[in-house]
Design a protein around this motif. Structure first.
Motif, PDB file in Angstrom:
ATOM      1  N   GLN A  48      -0.631  11.143   4.290  1.00 28.98           N
ATOM      2  CA  GLN A  48      -0.932  11.019   2.860  1.00 28.98           C
ATOM      3  C   GLN A  48      -0.979   9.573   2.371  1.00 28.98           C
ATOM      4  O   GLN A  48      -0.872   9.313   1.175  1.00 28.98           O
ATOM      5  CB  GLN A  48       0.082  11.814   2.022  1.00 28.98           C
ATOM      6  N   HIS A  49      -1.126   8.625   3.253  1.00 30.64           N
ATOM      7  CA  HIS A  49      -1.289   7.241   2.813  1.00 30.64           C
ATOM      8  C   HIS A  49      -2.710   7.025   2.300  1.00 30.64           C
ATOM      9  O   HIS A  49      -3.682   7.574   2.844  1.00 30.64           O
ATOM     10  CB  HIS A  49      -0.995   6.263   3.954  1.00 30.64           C
ATOM     11  N   VAL A  50      -2.816   6.203   1.260  1.00 35.49           N
ATOM     12  CA  VAL A  50      -4.102   5.907   0.628  1.00 35.49           C
ATOM     13  C   VAL A  50      -4.546   4.530   1.105  1.00 35.49           C
ATOM     14  O   VAL A  50      -3.879   3.525   0.832  1.00 35.49           O
ATOM     15  CB  VAL A  50      -3.982   5.930  -0.903  1.00 35.49           C
ATOM     16  N   VAL A  51      -5.652   4.471   1.826  1.00 36.38           N
ATOM     17  CA  VAL A  51      -6.101   3.214   2.417  1.00 36.38           C
ATOM     18  C   VAL A  51      -7.493   2.868   1.910  1.00 36.38           C
ATOM     19  O   VAL A  51      -8.320   3.745   1.636  1.00 36.38           O
ATOM     20  CB  VAL A  51      -6.096   3.284   3.960  1.00 36.38           C
ATOM     21  N   CYS A  52      -7.722   1.583   1.811  1.00 36.50           N
ATOM     22  CA  CYS A  52      -8.995   1.062   1.324  1.00 36.50           C
ATOM     23  C   CYS A  52      -9.840   0.610   2.502  1.00 36.50           C
ATOM     24  O   CYS A  52      -9.391  -0.206   3.313  1.00 36.50           O
ATOM     25  CB  CYS A  52      -8.743  -0.096   0.348  1.00 36.50           C
ATOM     26  N   ASP A  53     -11.071   1.106   2.587  1.00 38.14           N
ATOM     27  CA  ASP A  53     -11.908   0.723   3.726  1.00 38.14           C
ATOM     28  C   ASP A  53     -12.494  -0.674   3.587  1.00 38.14           C
ATOM     29  O   ASP A  53     -13.085  -1.197   4.529  1.00 38.14           O
ATOM     30  CB  ASP A  53     -13.001   1.756   3.970  1.00 38.14           C
ATOM     31  N   ALA A  54     -12.311  -1.298   2.425  1.00 35.78           N
ATOM     32  CA  ALA A  54     -12.730  -2.688   2.274  1.00 35.78           C
ATOM     33  C   ALA A  54     -11.639  -3.649   2.741  1.00 35.78           C
ATOM     34  O   ALA A  54     -11.919  -4.782   3.108  1.00 35.78           O
ATOM     35  CB  ALA A  54     -13.087  -2.970   0.809  1.00 35.78           C
ATOM     36  N   CYS A  55     -10.374  -3.193   2.737  1.00 35.99           N
ATOM     37  CA  CYS A  55      -9.247  -4.038   3.143  1.00 35.99           C
ATOM     38  C   CYS A  55      -8.804  -3.768   4.580  1.00 35.99           C
ATOM     39  O   CYS A  55      -8.236  -4.644   5.232  1.00 35.99           O
ATOM     40  CB  CYS A  55      -8.067  -3.831   2.193  1.00 35.99           C
ATOM     41  N   SER A  85     -13.021   0.071  -6.727  1.00 34.04           N
ATOM     42  CA  SER A  85     -12.875   1.508  -6.953  1.00 34.04           C
ATOM     43  C   SER A  85     -13.791   2.255  -5.999  1.00 34.04           C
ATOM     44  O   SER A  85     -14.856   1.754  -5.604  1.00 34.04           O
ATOM     45  CB  SER A  85     -13.225   1.864  -8.399  1.00 34.04           C
ATOM     46  N   GLY A  86     -13.372   3.473  -5.639  1.00 38.07           N
ATOM     47  CA  GLY A  86     -14.181   4.311  -4.771  1.00 38.07           C
ATOM     48  C   GLY A  86     -14.145   3.932  -3.315  1.00 38.07           C
ATOM     49  O   GLY A  86     -14.955   4.416  -2.526  1.00 38.07           O
ATOM     50  N   THR A  87     -13.213   3.064  -2.943  1.00 39.03           N
ATOM     51  CA  THR A  87     -13.128   2.640  -1.530  1.00 39.03           C
ATOM     52  C   THR A  87     -11.902   3.193  -0.828  1.00 39.03           C
ATOM     53  O   THR A  87     -11.679   2.889   0.346  1.00 39.03           O
ATOM     54  CB  THR A  87     -13.087   1.100  -1.435  1.00 39.03           C
ATOM     55  N   THR A  88     -11.090   3.978  -1.521  1.00 37.05           N
ATOM     56  CA  THR A  88      -9.848   4.459  -0.917  1.00 37.05           C
ATOM     57  C   THR A  88     -10.022   5.868  -0.358  1.00 37.05           C
ATOM     58  O   THR A  88     -10.858   6.651  -0.828  1.00 37.05           O
ATOM     59  CB  THR A  88      -8.707   4.453  -1.937  1.00 37.05           C
ATOM     60  N   HIS A  89      -9.195   6.179   0.638  1.00 36.37           N
ATOM     61  CA  HIS A  89      -9.219   7.489   1.296  1.00 36.37           C
ATOM     62  C   HIS A  89      -7.783   7.932   1.537  1.00 36.37           C
ATOM     63  O   HIS A  89      -6.920   7.115   1.891  1.00 36.37           O
ATOM     64  CB  HIS A  89      -9.949   7.415   2.631  1.00 36.37           C
ATOM     65  N   THR A 145       0.829  -1.202   0.000  1.00 36.21           N
ATOM     66  CA  THR A 145       0.000   0.000   0.000  1.00 36.21           C
ATOM     67  C   THR A 145       0.863   1.252   0.000  1.00 36.21           C
ATOM     68  O   THR A 145       0.597   2.213  -0.734  1.00 36.21           O
ATOM     69  CB  THR A 145      -0.934   0.001   1.221  1.00 36.21           C
ATOM     70  N   HIS A 146       1.906   1.248   0.832  1.00 36.99           N
ATOM     71  CA  HIS A 146       2.779   2.423   0.936  1.00 36.99           C
ATOM     72  C   HIS A 146       3.414   2.771  -0.414  1.00 36.99           C
ATOM     73  O   HIS A 146       3.462   3.945  -0.806  1.00 36.99           O
ATOM     74  CB  HIS A 146       3.861   2.159   1.976  1.00 36.99           C
ATOM     75  N   PHE A 147       3.889   1.770  -1.128  1.00 41.77           N
ATOM     76  CA  PHE A 147       4.641   2.032  -2.354  1.00 41.77           C
ATOM     77  C   PHE A 147       3.771   2.062  -3.612  1.00 41.77           C
ATOM     78  O   PHE A 147       4.134   2.698  -4.609  1.00 41.77           O
ATOM     79  CB  PHE A 147       5.741   0.973  -2.537  1.00 41.77           C
ATOM     80  N   MET A 148       2.626   1.392  -3.627  1.00 47.08           N
ATOM     81  CA  MET A 148       1.906   1.203  -4.884  1.00 47.08           C
ATOM     82  C   MET A 148       0.533   1.848  -4.935  1.00 47.08           C
ATOM     83  O   MET A 148      -0.001   2.089  -6.018  1.00 47.08           O
ATOM     84  CB  MET A 148       1.765  -0.299  -5.157  1.00 47.08           C
ATOM     85  N   GLN A 149      -0.077   2.109  -3.767  1.00 49.18           N
ATOM     86  CA  GLN A 149      -1.428   2.652  -3.780  1.00 49.18           C
ATOM     87  C   GLN A 149      -1.403   4.137  -4.111  1.00 49.18           C
ATOM     88  O   GLN A 149      -0.650   4.905  -3.497  1.00 49.18           O
ATOM     89  CB  GLN A 149      -2.104   2.438  -2.427  1.00 49.18           C
ATOM     90  N   ALA A 150      -2.214   4.570  -5.086  1.00 45.38           N
ATOM     91  CA  ALA A 150      -2.284   5.972  -5.497  1.00 45.38           C
ATOM     92  C   ALA A 150      -3.709   6.475  -5.355  1.00 45.38           C
ATOM     93  O   ALA A 150      -4.672   5.695  -5.493  1.00 45.38           O
ATOM     94  CB  ALA A 150      -1.797   6.132  -6.927  1.00 45.38           C
ATOM     95  N   PRO A 151      -3.891   7.770  -5.116  1.00 43.10           N
ATOM     96  CA  PRO A 151      -5.248   8.319  -4.986  1.00 43.10           C
ATOM     97  C   PRO A 151      -6.034   8.148  -6.284  1.00 43.10           C
ATOM     98  O   PRO A 151      -5.504   8.245  -7.382  1.00 43.10           O
ATOM     99  CB  PRO A 151      -4.992   9.800  -4.689  1.00 43.10           C
ATOM    100  N   GLY A 152      -7.310   7.852  -6.139  1.00 47.79           N
ATOM    101  CA  GLY A 152      -8.191   7.768  -7.295  1.00 47.79           C
ATOM    102  C   GLY A 152      -8.049   6.502  -8.101  1.00 47.79           C
ATOM    103  O   GLY A 152      -8.727   6.347  -9.127  1.00 47.79           O
ATOM    104  N   GLN A 153      -7.193   5.575  -7.707  1.00 49.14           N
ATOM    105  CA  GLN A 153      -6.980   4.323  -8.429  1.00 49.14           C
ATOM    106  C   GLN A 153      -7.666   3.174  -7.699  1.00 49.14           C
ATOM    107  O   GLN A 153      -7.916   3.248  -6.491  1.00 49.14           O
ATOM    108  CB  GLN A 153      -5.479   4.030  -8.552  1.00 49.14           C
ATOM    109  N   PRO A 154      -7.972   2.084  -8.414  1.00 45.87           N
ATOM    110  CA  PRO A 154      -8.529   0.914  -7.728  1.00 45.87           C
ATOM    111  C   PRO A 154      -7.549   0.389  -6.684  1.00 45.87           C
ATOM    112  O   PRO A 154      -6.339   0.536  -6.805  1.00 45.87           O
ATOM    113  CB  PRO A 154      -8.736  -0.103  -8.866  1.00 45.87           C
TER     114      PRO A 154
END
Length: 865
Positions: free
Chosen positions: A138-145, A128-132, A112-121
């Motif tokens: 500034q970490h992008v986290v998924c509320d489903a994971c 899609s649409g589950t990240t914040h 997540t730290h290295f690969m997760q980007a805002p607005g991406q699945p």
């Protein structure tokens, strides 16, 4: 300036469970019962209750006065237990919903730290649409994971984040769990001034350096009572540091002339003067130096032998420009010394004997060189010539820049005698300084081994000087000498410092002869009984047999600030059927940097082989049968002001024992950031709970609560012996590394230090509170009552029986002499208790490790004064 004595009131509430409340206006309406019941409920949440007479007094107070007093009581007790802080761990549903696979969780965090980007699945679930995007990390986290109802901080970096983010969902409110056990009773105090006077006198009469808690309380009394305190102090204050604490604190608040006039009769050495200046300047009177961190280039550090293990190929430290190395400096930030104060201090120094003045200054040369920059002694060399000469020796040059005079100290002559192995010459010098003779008595006996004349000279000097020895030293020798009949495997030293860092070395001393030890022990016991018999006599002396596992306090300067003053080396029973929950809370300074502390538990078998760990890198520890024996509430990596951060570890002692674990070691690591002592606050502790559900922190169940001190490193507070159901309180610090301290990096030290310390205290090398209480009972009481295993036994003094004979019978407890069903008299008695769970006659004197229905009126240290 008026003083409200708020701190004194709080201190007496903490120490003696006493509340001082003046009686309300006669004829005024009493407070309604409902108002008092609400306060009862609030107090019960902290594990306390009001006595009937205190409750009756509170009901006579006007509403504003009562409200203010209730708030004061609650805040004082809550702060003592740690209940005045927020305690929300990383996983809010702890002990439930803790990830069982810590490695898989770490992999998800890294990806997540290295690969997760805002607005991406989401890189994990593809939705899609589950990240914040969390702020500020500034970490992008998924509320489903990642479960936003379970996390209290960023799931990726574990730093606190803006909780207004949609990611963080409300968590169910936690109800307070069940807690069984008696409430601690708060009672009405009669006179705050009388209580303060008794406490001041007892602290002044102490025979050893005070613990940090006692030091703070002593300074509180001096700061609030000020010059009124002078009428309460005894003619003699045995401990030099306590002289400095008293008069140095008074100097901050009162006219210097009045303070120094009162201090004059108590100041006998130059070191007394510099200690006084240290306290006045806000520094430690022990003069043990201040540790500061200085950045040293890595190229220079690589050449230092002590750091060679850090610079292995690929080491993190090879990539750094510098290292923060600890440096001890012998100076402190000097308070303003006005000209009248400087002259008064120089006059005090001038009044001392010139030889002792110079030698004393040389013992703390660095401090005197520093103080000389502010005293300007050469400006007054004609008025104070002895002081000018001493400074020329200390500075190694005279006023004109020529080399200073040579001076041989007492210790130089002593070391020469030791090097010659001349015990008679050594003792001849030591007789001039009885305190040094007591501290070096074992060494002198070893030096005299095989020489009957030298051995007799040592014993004769000891006998002549015994009345001048400090009581704590006599108690130490009484416990130590019988262990010297046989060669030991290792010695443990306790160096002077701000925290305890026991140092181990092979014991190369030859055993002492049985006859020599017997003679010395007889001399010591005779002197101790004589001293204790001079104290006020009592009729009955009640002793808890459980105090055999509680050590007499020693090296108290390094004791952790604690809600319960448990002496280092003591052993407590672990309550059967209870769950153990360890806790850690820390907070960074408002304008300070980030700091990451970690709470862990390491598990070892009978041979101290590592069996498992519960820590930030292993959130759950499983036994061989798959059962979970310990669970961590997660690792928070910062503690922003003012709320800080908390971590918890639950330990199931019974399951761990069934899975082959013998020892469970609590480990507090400074992983990165500032030293413990530079944090806004940092404390840890232990709860014994009936269940682990409900509120994470329940002050009713707190068994131990202690502050963290010292610099970076590793703190080993306690060891659970799961086979014996015992808790060993070690209160010990280990240096550790600069950063990245954890159980894995510390296990070699843990498996060496912990068993050595447990064996050290189990060898009876330190006296227990039980044996100290027996000495007092033999010297002062007509009847000694022993409480143990739910029964009472009593031994009465025979007509005309001397103290030594009574002590011998007390140590045997011969069934033919014992009254197995003693009747407790109504007259005041003396009680030395582990738990004050028994109602005692009014005006009884009580030492109790843990207060209950009775409150402690004296501390353990008061029994060795």
């Amino acid at each position: 300036m008026s003083v409200d004595f708020k701190e004194t009131r709080a201190m007496l509430l903490r120490r003696q469970s006493s509340v001082f409340a003046v009686e309300g206006v006669e004829g005024a309406e009493r407070q309604p019962e409902a108002c008092m019941q609400l306060f009862d409920i609030d107090l019960a949440k902290l594990g306390h209750a009001l006595s009937q007479r205190l409750r009756a007094r509170l009901q006579t107070l006007a509403t504003p006065v009562l409200t203010a007093l209730q708030e004061h009581i609650w805040k004082t007790l809550a702060a003592q237990l740690g209940a005045n802080r927020e305690h929300t761990p990383l996983f809010r549903r702890f002990p439930d919903n803790i990830p069982s696979n810590t490695h898989a969780l770490w992999v998800d965090r890294v990806l997540t730290h290295f690969m997760q980007a805002p607005g991406q699945p989401c890189v994990h679930c593809g939705r899609s649409g589950t990240t914040h995007v969390l702020k500020p990390c500034q970490h992008v986290v998924c509320d489903a994971c990642f479960d936003g109802a379970n996390y209290s901080a960023c799931p990726i970096c574990h730093r606190h984040a803006d909780r207004d983010s949609p990611f963080f969902l409300p968590a169910p409110a936690l109800e307070r769990g069940t807690a069984t056990g008696p409430l601690k009773l708060l009672d009405l105090g009669e006179s705050m001034d009388d209580a303060a006077q008794v406490l001041v006198r007892a602290m002044c009469e102490r025979r050893q350096a005070m613990s940090p808690v006692d030091t703070d309380d002593f300074k509180t009394l001096a700061g609030e009572y000020r010059l009124r305190l002078l009428a309460w102090i005894p003619d003699q204050i045995p401990v030099r540091e306590n002289i400095a604490l008293l008069f140095g604190t008074l100097l901050k608040h009162c006219e210097p002339a009045a303070v120094l006039a009162a201090a004059g009769p108590h100041i006998g050495t130059a070191t007394d003067v510099i200690r006084l200046v240290a306290v006045y300047s806000g520094a430690d009177p022990s003069l043990q130096g201040q540790v500061v961190y200085r950045q040293v280039p890595v190229a220079k550090a690589r050449g230092m032998a002590r750091f060679k293990t850090l610079f292995t190929p690929g080491s993190y430290w090879n990539k750094q420009a510098s290292l923060p190395l600890p440096v001890t400096i012998k100076r402190f930030k000097m308070a303003r010394l006005g000209r009248p104060l400087r002259r008064a201090l120089l006059a005090l120094l001038e009044s001392l004997h010139p030889d002792s003045l110079t030698e004393d200054m040389l013992r703390h040369r660095s401090y005197w060189v520093w103080l000389g920059e502010f005293l300007h002694p050469q400006e007054y060399h004609k008025r104070y010539p002895k002081v000018a000469f001493a400074f020329s020796v200390v500075r190694k040059k005279g006023p004109d820049g020529t080399p200073g005079p040579q001076f041989e100290t007492f210790y130089a002559g002593l070391e020469k005698a030791v090097m010659r192995k001349d015990a008679i010459a050594m003792v001849a010098l030591l007789r001039k300084r009885p305190g040094e003779l007591a501290r070096r008595f074992d060494h002198a006996l070893s030096l005299a081994a095989g020489d009957s004349a030298a051995g007799s000279a040592v014993l004769d000097a000891f006998a002549r000087c015994a009345p001048q020895f400090a009581t704590p030293v006599l108690l130490t020798l009484r416990a130590l000498l019988p262990t010297r009949l046989h060669a030991g495997e290792r010695r443990i030293y306790w160096p002077k410092g701000s925290v305890a860092t026991g140092f181990m070395a092979p014991d190369q001393r030859p055993p002492l002869p049985q006859e020599t030890v017997n003679q010395a022990v007889a001399l010591i016991e005779r002197e101790l009984l004589a001293r204790f018999s001079s104290k006020p006599p009592v009729g009955d002396w009640l002793i808890d047999a459980a105090l055999a596992d509680i050590m007499v306090p020693f090296n108290e300067r390094t004791a952790s600030r604690s809600a319960i003053q448990l002496p280092r080396g003591s052993v407590l029973p672990v309550p059967a059927g209870k769950k153990a929950r360890l806790f850690l809370h820390w907070c960074q300074p408002e304008n300070g940097g980030r700091s990451d502390l970690d709470l862990s538990v390491a598990f070892y078998d009978e041979q101290w082989r590592l069996r498992g760990v519960c820590s930030y890198y292993q959130l759950t520890c499983k036994g061989s049968d798959g059962s979970i024996i310990a669970t961590s509430a997660g690792d928070l990596t910062d503690a922003p002001f003012p709320d800080g951060a908390s971590e918890f570890v639950d330990l199931d002692c019974e399951l761990a024992r069934q899975n082959g674990v013998r020892y469970a070691v609590a480990v507090l690591n400074n992983y990165s950031g500032m030293p413990f002592e530079d944090l806004e606050h940092a404390f840890a502790g232990l709860m014994f709970r009936d269940d682990v559900q409900g509120a994470h922190f329940d002050p009713r169940t707190v068994a131990l609560r202690f502050d963290l001190a010292g610099s970076n490193g590793v703190f080993l507070p306690m060891v659970f012996d799961l086979r014996e159901n015992q808790l060993h309180w070690l209160d010990l610090y280990a240096p550790g590394g600069f950063e990245f301290n954890n159980v894995a990096t510390s296990t070699a030290a843990i498996s060496a230090v912990c068993p050595a310390m447990i064996a050290y205290f189990a060898s009876s090398i330190r006296m227990s509170m039980y044996h100290l209480a027996l000495l007092h009972g033999a010297a002062r009481a007509q009847r000694v009552i022993l409480r143990g295993d739910g029964t009472l036994r009593a031994l009465s003094r025979h007509e005309g029986e001397d103290n030594a004979s009574f002590l011998a019978r007390l140590r045997k407890w011969n069934p033919q002499d014992v009254d197995s069903a003693p009747v407790m008299h109504e007259a005041p008695l003396f009680a030395a208790l582990l738990d004050a769970d028994i109602t005692l006659p009014e005006n009884s004197i009580v030492y109790a490790l843990r207060p209950g229905v009775s409150a402690a009126t004296i501390a353990a240290s008061d029994l060795i004064s």
